[in-house]
Design a protein around this motif. Sequence first.
Motif, PDB file in Angstrom:
ATOM      1  N   GLU A 118      -5.758 -45.415  86.081  1.00 35.31           N
ATOM      2  CA  GLU A 118      -5.061 -44.458  86.717  1.00 35.31           C
ATOM      3  C   GLU A 118      -4.449 -44.745  88.291  1.00 35.31           C
ATOM      4  O   GLU A 118      -5.423 -45.438  88.985  1.00 35.31           O
ATOM      5  N   SER A 151     -14.388 -35.060  86.403  1.00 39.48           N
ATOM      6  CA  SER A 151     -13.616 -35.101  85.454  1.00 39.48           C
ATOM      7  C   SER A 151     -12.136 -34.649  85.447  1.00 39.48           C
ATOM      8  O   SER A 151     -11.481 -35.111  84.749  1.00 39.48           O
ATOM      9  N   ARG A 152     -11.737 -34.028  86.623  1.00 37.34           N
ATOM     10  CA  ARG A 152     -10.474 -33.653  86.928  1.00 37.34           C
ATOM     11  C   ARG A 152     -10.106 -33.550  88.386  1.00 37.34           C
ATOM     12  O   ARG A 152     -11.149 -32.921  88.838  1.00 37.34           O
ATOM     13  N   ASP A 157      -6.732 -35.721  84.432  1.00 38.29           N
ATOM     14  CA  ASP A 157      -7.875 -36.036  83.585  1.00 38.29           C
ATOM     15  C   ASP A 157      -8.595 -37.228  83.930  1.00 38.29           C
ATOM     16  O   ASP A 157      -7.906 -38.294  83.372  1.00 38.29           O
ATOM     17  N   MET A 180     -10.262 -51.214  79.651  1.00 42.77           N
ATOM     18  CA  MET A 180     -10.485 -50.371  80.663  1.00 42.77           C
ATOM     19  C   MET A 180      -9.310 -49.574  80.893  1.00 42.77           C
ATOM     20  O   MET A 180      -8.253 -50.191  80.817  1.00 42.77           O
ATOM     21  N   ARG A 181      -9.471 -48.312  81.065  1.00 45.76           N
ATOM     22  CA  ARG A 181      -8.378 -47.484  81.363  1.00 45.76           C
ATOM     23  C   ARG A 181      -8.321 -46.986  82.916  1.00 45.76           C
ATOM     24  O   ARG A 181      -9.457 -47.038  83.567  1.00 45.76           O
ATOM     25  N   SER A 202     -11.745 -38.298  82.995  1.00 46.47           N
ATOM     26  CA  SER A 202     -12.706 -38.327  82.102  1.00 46.47           C
ATOM     27  C   SER A 202     -12.872 -39.215  81.298  1.00 46.47           C
ATOM     28  O   SER A 202     -14.014 -40.118  81.074  1.00 46.47           O
ATOM     29  N   ASP A 203     -11.713 -40.247  80.914  1.00 44.08           N
ATOM     30  CA  ASP A 203     -11.793 -41.559  80.418  1.00 44.08           C
ATOM     31  C   ASP A 203     -11.377 -42.632  81.125  1.00 44.08           C
ATOM     32  O   ASP A 203     -11.104 -43.685  80.784  1.00 44.08           O
ATOM     33  N   VAL A 204     -11.402 -42.183  82.502  1.00 39.05           N
ATOM     34  CA  VAL A 204     -10.634 -43.309  83.498  1.00 39.05           C
ATOM     35  C   VAL A 204     -11.736 -44.277  83.904  1.00 39.05           C
ATOM     36  O   VAL A 204     -12.941 -43.646  84.510  1.00 39.05           O
ATOM     37  N   ASP A 205     -11.666 -45.398  83.886  1.00 38.76           N
ATOM     38  CA  ASP A 205     -12.708 -46.462  84.409  1.00 38.76           C
ATOM     39  C   ASP A 205     -12.285 -47.051  85.671  1.00 38.76           C
ATOM     40  O   ASP A 205     -13.144 -47.313  86.522  1.00 38.76           O
TER      41      ASP A 205
END
Length: 131
Positions: free
Chosen positions: A4, A52-53, A72, A1-2, A74-77
């Motif tokens: 931030e 997404s942002r 960004d 999982m990503r 978009s790929d953050v879980d």
Amino acid sequence: MRAEVLHMDGYFKLPPRENHQARLDSLDWVGLNEVRLDLLQDHLDAFRRGASRILVPEVDYFANELSVRELDLSDVDVLIAEGTYTLYLTGLDAGIFMPTTYQQTRAVRMKRVREPYDPFVERVLHLEHAL
């Protein structure tokens, strides 16, 4: 999982030196009114809605500047909100409280040298700790 991290330090209303002066002018400044928790809440809500942002505020302590960068999502879980007052936010999946006191973290704060040591800061930390 990503994941931030949104650092609450970037969400202060004033740059570091001006915020410190506002605290010197009145200890009533210390607390929830010095931070843009509404914006942090908006960012968390936007993430939950699938944005997404977002434009994230950041602080540069050495330059005494606040800036904004695009994050960004978009790929953050997982989005983590980190900071003293983050448990005042709503809709959190989990909240973590670190039970250390400002006295216990003094050595770490002195080592990171983010700002010169000022005994007044201990008074501020005492107020924050109560919150």
